[in-house]
Design an enzyme around this catalytic site. Structure first.
Site, short mmCIF file in Angstrom:
data_model
loop_
_atom_site.label_atom_id
_atom_site.label_comp_id
_atom_site.label_asym_id
_atom_site.label_seq_id
_atom_site.Cartn_x
_atom_site.Cartn_y
_atom_site.Cartn_z
N ASP A 262 0.85 -1.16 0.00
CA ASP A 262 -0.12 -0.13 0.04
C ASP A 262 0.80 1.17 -0.03
O ASP A 262 2.07 1.13 0.32
CB ASP A 262 -0.99 0.03 1.39
CG ASP A 262 -2.19 1.04 1.04
OD1 ASP A 262 -2.29 1.70 -0.01
OD2 ASP A 262 -3.19 0.77 1.45
C1 GLC Z 1 -4.15 4.01 -0.50
C2 GLC Z 1 -5.03 3.05 -0.24
C3 GLC Z 1 -5.16 2.04 -1.19
C4 GLC Z 1 -5.00 2.37 -2.59
C5 GLC Z 1 -3.59 3.03 -2.75
C6 GLC Z 1 -3.15 3.64 -4.11
O1 GLC Z 1 -3.73 5.04 0.25
O2 GLC Z 1 -5.13 2.48 1.04
O3 GLC Z 1 -6.49 1.26 -1.02
O4 GLC Z 1 -4.93 1.31 -3.65
O5 GLC Z 1 -3.47 4.08 -1.78
O6 GLC Z 1 -3.97 4.64 -4.38
#
Ligand code: GLC
Length: 734
Positions: free
Chosen positions: A273
Site C-alpha cells: 500500500d
Molecule cells: C491508498 C489506499 C489503497 C490504494 C492506494 C493507491 O492509500 O489505502 O487502497 O489502492 O493508496 O492509491
C-alpha cells in the site's frame, strides 16, 4: 465455516524471464520492484513523496510500475521510454484505483454488495475493466475484500460488508470480471485483492489503527475472501497498512509467504500500500529504511509503492546482510512473470490501442449502471405502502442537500467520472414524474451550520402531498481516512428532517451514505426509508425507477445496521454466550439502555411484493461425510408486481468442540418472480458447509446436530429451521 479450498498450483516461470533476470544489474533489479506516482497532477492517493520521481528514472530502469497516470497517450508515451529507451526494454505496469467504474460510475462497493447478485458484481467489474484497459491501464487496486463490522471505519464503503461467505462470492466475481477470460488479452485488467488483511477491524473504527483479533476469528471471518481471490487467480495482493497483534502485515513472512504463497499457492505479486513499507519504521519494527526494506522483501512483498524503502534501502540492506540476493531475485522474477502474464512483453501498447473498438457502447454501460444502482438500493421501511408514488397526483416536494447535487450520487473514491453526466435525484425524479409538480428545496447545507433554508423547506413540504427527503453524509466523508465517531447525518440535516417531519406530511427518506447512519428517531418518524448509498452515474434515474414503481426495490443489507452507536460492532455471526439474552433475566448478555438487536439485521430489505417461503424440507435427516444433502423450499410472490428477493440459508452447529456462531451463512440466492408465481429452491450442501476449524485451526467435521435455517434476513426470530444430523464423522478432516 467453509474450510480451505484446494491449494492452487503455481505456474512455472518461463525460461526467457530467467535469462532476463541474469542480464540485470542490481539497480535494474531494484527498479522492477519500484512503483511510483508519475505525471499524475490530478490523482493523489497518499502523502507526498519526499523525493519526486522523474521520467528519467524510467529511462534508467529505476522504475518498474506506475500508478495514478491516466490517458492512453500519456501512458503510451511513458511506455515508449521504457520499451524503447531503457537498456533492457522491460515494459512498465500501469495501475490505478478503478474501484467502482472508470468513467461510468457504478454504485459504491458496499451498495453493489446489497444487490446480492454475483452476476452483476462481475458485470460491473468487466465494464470498468473494458474502459480502463481502453485507456492503457493493466492493473486495478481492487477489489477491496476487507470484512467490516464497524461503520465508524470510513472504508466500510469500499468492501462487501460483514459476511465471509458473501466476501468469497464477491471476490470470485470481481476477479473474474476485472481479469476477463484471459489476462494477456488487451482487455484484461489485473485485480488486486486488498487490503490483506483484517484492516477493517481497526481499533474503534479508526483508520490505520492497530488490529488485535484471535487467530480463529482471523481464519473464520477475515481470511476467506482473500483465499477465494487467490484461488480465482487474482494477479496481485496489497497487504494492509495495519499490524495484527503487533505484526505489521507488510513485513510479515508468516502471513504473506507461508500462508498465502506456500499454503494457498498464490503465484502473483504483492504490491505494497502507499508508503506502507517505509511505515514499518513508524510501526516500530524497523529502525531505518534499510531494515524496513529488508523486512518487507523477506516477507515476500514484491513492489514498493511510493515509500522509497526499496530504492533507497535495499542496497544498504544487502550490504549489511539484512536480506539475501535470493529474496531479491525471487521478487524480481515474480514481477517479470506478472508482466508476462499480462502480455506486456509481447504487446506493450496493446491496452489503449486506439484502433480497437470499444467493447460496449456508452448506452450499454449506462443501462448497466442504472440496473445495478436500482438493484443495490435498500428499502428499510414503507409504512402504509407510501411507495411507490403514482404517476399522477398532487405535488411532490424534493427536499434536502442531496437533492440536486450530482456529485453526491457518485459516492466515495471515484475514478474519472464525467461530472456532467451524473444524473441527480432532481433530474431523475423530474423525468419520472412528468405529470406531477416537483419542487426542489435544499433546506440546509450537507455539512456546516447554515440552516437558513429550513423555513422554505417546511413551506414546500406543507404545499406538497408527499415529501422526498434527500439527506445523508457527504460522499467525501466516506472512504479512506474518513473514520467518524458519530456515523450520523452531518451538519444541520437532523434539524431539517425534524422540521419537515413535524409538518405531518408523509416523508420518504432517500438516504445517501457509504455506511449505516445511526438515526433511530428519523427512521421511526419517516413513512419510508430508502437507502440509496452512492449509486453512481445513473443514480437519479435508478432512484426514480424505484420511487415511481417501474421496478420493485430488491437490495438487502450486507451489514447489520446499528440501533445505537454503543452497539458497534454489531453483527449477526456472534457466538452464543453462556448467558444468552433472556427477557426479564438480569444476569444475561444485554444492555440496560438499548436492545441487543441492530435496528435492521443483515439481509433486511423490503420490496413492493410480499414473499412467502415454505418450511425447508431435506432429503435425509441423517447424513454421513461425503454425502450431499438436498434442501428444498418453495418461494412465492404473493404480490401484484414482479419483484426480486434474496433467500438466505444459514447453518448452526449446535454442539461442537469450539462454540460456533449463532448463524453461519451457507448460501444466498436472489430470485425474481412474477406476481403470483412460486418457485422451488434447491440447495445442495456438502462437507464444506458443515466443517469447522478444530482447536488447531485445521478444518474438520464433527458429528452431531445442525440447524439449517432459511429466511429473508439474519433475524433469527423469522427463520424457518430444519435440523439434520451428521453421523459417522469422528472429527473427520475435510
Ligand atoms: C491508498 C489506499 C489503497 C490504494 C492506494 C493507491 O492509500 O489505502 O487502497 O489502492 O493508496 O492509491
Amino acid at each position: 465455516m467453509k474450510p480451505s479450498e484446494p491449494r492452487r498450483s503455481p505456474r512455472p516461470v518461463p525460461a526467457h524471464l530467467r535469462d532476463l533476470l541474469a542480464a540485470m544489474t542490481l539497480d535494474e533489479k531494484i527498479g522492477q520492484l519500484v512503483m511510483v506516482s508519475l505525471g499524475a497532477e490530478t490523482i493523489v492517493t497518499g502523502p507526498k513523496a519526499a523525493e519526486e520521481p522523474s521520467v528519467d528514472d524510467v529511462r534508467t530502469g529505476r522504475v518498474g510500475s506506475v500508478l495514478n497516470l491516466v490517458g492512453r497517450d500519456r501512458i503510451h508515451a511513458l511506455q515508449r521510454i521504457a520499451v524503447e529507451e531503457s537498456r533492457l526494454k522491460i515494459p512498465l505496469l500501469f495501475g490505478l484505483d478503478v474501484i467502482h467504474g472508470y468513467r461510468t460510475a457504478f454504485p459504491v462497493p458496499l451498495a453493489e454488495t446489497a444487490a446480492f447478485r454475483p452476476d452483476l458484481w462481475e458485470a460491473t467489474a468487466r465494464a470498468a475493466a473494458e474502459e480502463a484497459t481502453d485507456d492503457g491501464l493493466a492493473l486495478t487496486f481492487a477489489p477491496m475484500l476487507d470484512l467490516a463490522r464497524d461503520p465508524r471505519w470510513g472504508r466500510i464503503v469500499e468492501g462487501p460488508g460483514e459476511d465471509p461467505t458473501v466476501g468469497r462470492a464477491y471476490a470470485r466475481a470481481k476477479v473474474a470480471g476485472f481479469q476477463g477470460r484471459d489476462l494477456a488479452r488487451p482487455d484484461g485488467l489485473a485485480a488486486t485483492a486488498k487490503h490483506f488483511f483484517a484492516y477493517g477491524a481497526a481499533t474503534a473504527g479508526r483508520d490505520y489503527a492497530s488490529v488485535d483479533l484471535s487467530e480463529r476469528t482471523l481464519h473464520e471471518f477475515y481470511l476467506p475472501a482473500f483465499e477465494a481471490a487467490v484461488k480465482a487467480g487474482c494477479l496481485a495482493i496489497m497487504p494492509a497498512f495495519c499490524d495484527i497483534a503487533g505484526r505489521p502485515v507488510s513485513g510479515d513472512r508468516g502471513w504473506l509467504t507461508e500462508l498465502v504463497r506456500d499454503a494457498w499457492g498464490f503465484d502473483g505479486i504483492y504490491v505494497s500500500d502507499y508508503d506502507a513499507i517505509g511505515e514499518l519504521v513508524a510501526h516500530g519494527v524497523a529502525a531505518d529504511m534499510a531494515e524496513a526494506a529488508a523486512r518487507a522483501l523477506h516477507a515476500g512483498l514484491d513492489v514498493d509503492m511510493m515509500s522509497r524503502a526499496y530504492p533507497d534501502g535495499l542496497k544498504p540492506a544487502l550490504e549489511r546482510g539484512l536480506v539475501s540476493q535470493t529474496d531479491l531475485d525471487a521478487a524480481v522474477l515474480r514481477v517479470l512473470a506478472a508482466k508476462d502474464r499480462l502480455g506486456l512483453f509481447e504487446a506493450p501498447y496493446g491496452r489503449g490501442d486506439p484502433s480497437r473498438p470499444p467493447a460496449r457502447s456508452r448506452d450499454a454501460r449506462r443501462a448497466l449502471a442504472r440496473d445495478v444502482a436500482a438493484a443495490s438500493m435498500v428499502l428499510l421501511k414503507n409504512d402504509a405502502a407510501v411507495l411507490p408514488l403514482g404517476p399522477r397526483g398532487g405535488p411532490i416536494a424534493l427536499i434536502g442537500p442531496v437533492a440536486a447535487r450530482p456529485a453526491e450520487m457518485i459516492g466515495s473514491w471515484f475514478c474519472l467520472g464525467d461530472q456532467e453526466e451524473i444524473v441527480s435525484l432532481a433530474d431523475g425524479l423530474a423525468a419520472a414524474f412528468p405529470e406531477r409538480p416537483l419542487t426542489v428545496v435544499e433546506g440546509c447545507d450537507l455539512d456546516g451550520d447554515d440552516d437558513a433554508g429550513i423555513p422554505a423547506a417546511v413551506a414546500a413540504a406543507e404545499a406538497a402531498d408527499v415529501v422526498l427527503l434527500a439527506i445523508g453524509e457527504p460522499a467525501g466523508m466516506t472512504g479512506e481516512a474518513a473514520s467518524r465517531a458519530h456515523p450520523r447525518l452531518t451538519g444541520r440535516q437532523r434539524d431539517l428532517a425534524r422540521a419537515v417531519l413535524a409538518t405531518g406530511r408523509p416523508v420518504v427518506v432517500l438516504l445517501s451514505c457509504g455506511r449505516p447512519l445511526v438515526e433511530p428517531e428519523i427512521f421511526e418518524k419517516a413513512a419510508a426509508v430508502l437507502v440509496v448509498w452512492g449509486p453512481g452515474s445513473e443514480g437519479g434515474h435508478a432512484v426514480a425507477d424505484l420511487v415511481c414503481g417501474r421496478r420493485s426495490p430488491s437490495g438487502r443489507l450486507p451489514v447489520s445496521w446499528p440501533a445505537a452507536i454503543g452497539q458497534i460492532p454489531v453483527f449477526y455471526g456472534e457466538r452464543p454466550s453462556g448467558r444468552p439474552f433472556a427477557e426479564g433475566e438480569h444476569f444475561t448478555t444485554r444492555y440496560l439502555d438499548v436492545a441487543n438487536e441492530p435496528a435492521f439485521p443483515f439481509g433486511a430489505g423490503l420490496g413492493y411484493a410480499p414473499f412467502d417461503l415454505s418450511d425447508p424440507v431435506v432429503d435425509r435427516p441423517r447424513f454421513r461425510p461425503g454425502e450431499a444433502l438436498r434442501l428444498t423450499a418453495t418461494l412465492a410472490n404473493r404480490g401484484s408486481v414482479e419483484a426480486a428477493t434474496t433467500v438466505f440459508l444459514f447453518v448452526r452447529d449446535r454442539v461442537a468442540s469450539t462454540a460456533r456462531p449463532l448463524l453461519e451463512l451457507a448460501r444466498f440466492r436472489t430470485e425474481t418472480l412474477a406476481p403470483g408465481e412460486s418457485r422451488e429452491l434447491v440447495f445442495t450442501l456438502g462437507d464444506d458447509d458443515f466443517a469447522l476449524l478444530g482447536p488447531d485451526l485445521a478444518p474438520r467435521l464433527e458429528p452431531g446436530a445442525f440447524d439449517l435455517s432459511l429466511g429473508f434476513s439474519a433475524d433469527r426470530r423469522a427463520l424457518r429451521t430444519v435440523t439434520v444430523e451428521l453421523v459417522d464423522a469422528d472429527a473427520a478432516i475435510v
